[in-house]
Design an enzyme around this catalytic site. Sequence first.
Site, PDB file in Angstrom:
ATOM      1  N   SER A   1       0.822  -1.206   0.000  1.00 11.56           N
ATOM      2  CA  SER A   1       0.000   0.000   0.000  1.00 11.56           C
ATOM      3  C   SER A   1       0.864   1.267   0.000  1.00 11.56           C
ATOM      4  CB  SER A   1      -0.884  -0.009   1.253  1.00 11.56           C
ATOM      5  OG  SER A   1      -1.465   1.251   1.470  1.00 11.56           O
TER       6      SER A   1
ATOM      7  N   THR B   1      -6.085   2.783  -6.602  1.00 11.93           N
ATOM      8  CA  THR B   1      -7.325   2.786  -5.824  1.00 11.93           C
ATOM      9  C   THR B   1      -8.136   4.035  -6.147  1.00 11.93           C
ATOM     10  OG1 THR B   1      -6.323   1.503  -4.069  1.00 11.93           O
ATOM     11  CG2 THR B   1      -8.289   2.740  -3.484  1.00 11.93           C
TER      12      THR B   1
ATOM     13  N   LYS C   1      -8.875  -0.307  -8.771  1.00  8.28           N
ATOM     14  CA  LYS C   1      -9.534  -0.872  -7.583  1.00  8.28           C
ATOM     15  C   LYS C   1     -10.637   0.051  -7.063  1.00  8.28           C
ATOM     16  CE  LYS C   1      -8.303  -2.569  -2.943  1.00  8.28           C
ATOM     17  NZ  LYS C   1      -8.806  -1.572  -2.016  1.00  8.28           N
TER      18      LYS C   1
ATOM     19  N   TYR D   1      -2.503   5.589  -4.209  1.00  7.30           N
ATOM     20  CA  TYR D   1      -3.616   6.520  -3.982  1.00  7.30           C
ATOM     21  C   TYR D   1      -3.346   7.776  -4.771  1.00  7.30           C
ATOM     22  CZ  TYR D   1      -5.745   4.003  -0.103  1.00  7.30           C
ATOM     23  OH  TYR D   1      -6.391   3.075   0.656  1.00  7.30           O
TER      24      TYR D   1
ATOM     25  N   HIS E   1     -13.747  -1.449  -0.738  1.00  5.82           N
ATOM     26  CA  HIS E   1     -12.686  -1.102   0.204  1.00  5.82           C
ATOM     27  C   HIS E   1     -12.868  -1.839   1.543  1.00  5.82           C
ATOM     28  CE1 HIS E   1      -9.422   2.084   0.217  1.00  5.82           C
ATOM     29  NE2 HIS E   1      -9.307   1.603   1.437  1.00  5.82           N
TER      30      HIS E   1
HETATM   31  C1  HOC Z   1      -4.223   7.593   7.464  1.00  8.00           C
HETATM   32  C2  HOC Z   1      -4.923   7.521   6.131  1.00  8.00           C
HETATM   33  O1  HOC Z   1      -6.589   1.801   2.598  1.00  8.00           O
HETATM   34  C3  HOC Z   1      -7.598   1.996   4.706  1.00  8.00           C
HETATM   35  C4  HOC Z   1      -6.364   2.150   3.891  1.00  8.00           C
HETATM   36  C5  HOC Z   1      -5.689   3.471   4.024  1.00  8.00           C
HETATM   37  C6  HOC Z   1      -6.557   4.672   4.130  1.00  8.00           C
HETATM   38  C7  HOC Z   1      -5.828   5.970   4.425  1.00  8.00           C
HETATM   39  C8  HOC Z   1      -5.511   6.195   5.859  1.00  8.00           C
HETATM   40  O2  HOC Z   1      -7.516   2.090   5.915  1.00  8.00           O
HETATM   41  O3  HOC Z   1      -8.656   1.738   4.177  1.00  8.00           O
END
Ligand code: HOC
Length: 387
Positions: free
Chosen positions: A107, A156, A252, A130, A276
């Site tokens: 990620s 994503t 995604k 992202y 998600h």
């Molecule tokens: C701190 C920011 O995909 C999730 C992950 C990351 C999301 C960003 C978190 O927790 O769903």
Amino acid sequence: MSPILEINDLKNRARRRVPKMFFDYADSGSWTEGTYKANENDFSKIKLRQRIAVDMTNRSLKSTMVGQDVAMPVALAPTGLTGMQHADGEILAAQAAEEFGVPFTLSTMSICSLEAVAEKTKKPFWFQLYMMKDRDFIANLIERAKAVGCSALVLTLDLQILGQRHKDLRNGLSAPPKFTPKHIYQMATRPLWCLGMLRTKNHSFGNIVGHAKGVSDLSSLSSWTAEQFDPQLNWNDVEWIRNLWGGPLILKGILDIEDARMAARTGADAIIVSNHGGRQLDGAPSSIEVLPSIADAVGDQIEIHMDGGIRSGQDVLKAKCLGAQGTYIGRPFLYGLGADGKAGVTKALEIIRHELDVTMALCGKRDINSLDASIIYPPQGLQNPKG
Ligand code: HOC
């Protein structure tokens, strides 16, 4: 210690070993958690046809995802803060995946950086991106992913803003972590976890800190992440990423037929039917509910993958039957990681492989690539067997 027979056993062990705020981070969905629960529950509503007196020898689970060989059609999903479930979590999970022969997806919001994971692994892994407002940072991340040899990019598209995550808010989870008496207590009661964290140098968001403009340390990270996810993301950005990357691209977060049609037109190699993990739009349908209609609409134009709610090899089989060429597990491998580090991730993969293999055999099938809706009960055209 009780035996580890299914993913839920790993979950129970992880709960005892990972500080509550981090265990909850992995284990929760957004708001009422309705979609998170539906992801799991909808799988159990699907029934399979038991077949007998069929030769069940020489079975094969081998397949491909975006043209790459996989030992079974299951990749490790990109999951944020994986290195907080266990010290060096992303490195350990990547090592377990490469030994097993399935893709690991790192990620953007990982603790261990692209370079740290590459240094400790031998085979290429996948990278998840992202879309941040800082496009120079994105271009640089893509260059870094290329430089370490990543063999697919997962973009994503369903996190332009963050879902409403009540458990994280209640737990006071933040980046950088707060050290209130409550948080210190949660960590102190998990001594093995603490020991690992004391030994590793991977504590912050390794892909970001020291790389994004103005983020030189943990204290500057928080405001940067909060304002960086790009609410203006659109399909032109997908094209921009596709040209920059130039390799296998997987989109995604597709949950709607119209979006699936748009995604198919981008020239990407695959889409992941995903909500998600129930962490974004609470109230959205489960991934397995929408998978058949999306596969039906665009399955002849683009490869279909899915994630969300897979807790067993049987779920993988159902997703395959309903149109997914590949699947992803997030929480199952995170539970394994929290329970027992790299050995726990391997265990999660072994459990899923065994369940997938046994289920396939009892459905009278020997090759994972031959699965289709014909083994779903009731069989098509026999919706009312008594009628
Ligand atoms: C701190 C920011 O995909 C999730 C992950 C990351 C999301 C960003 C978190 O927790 O769903």
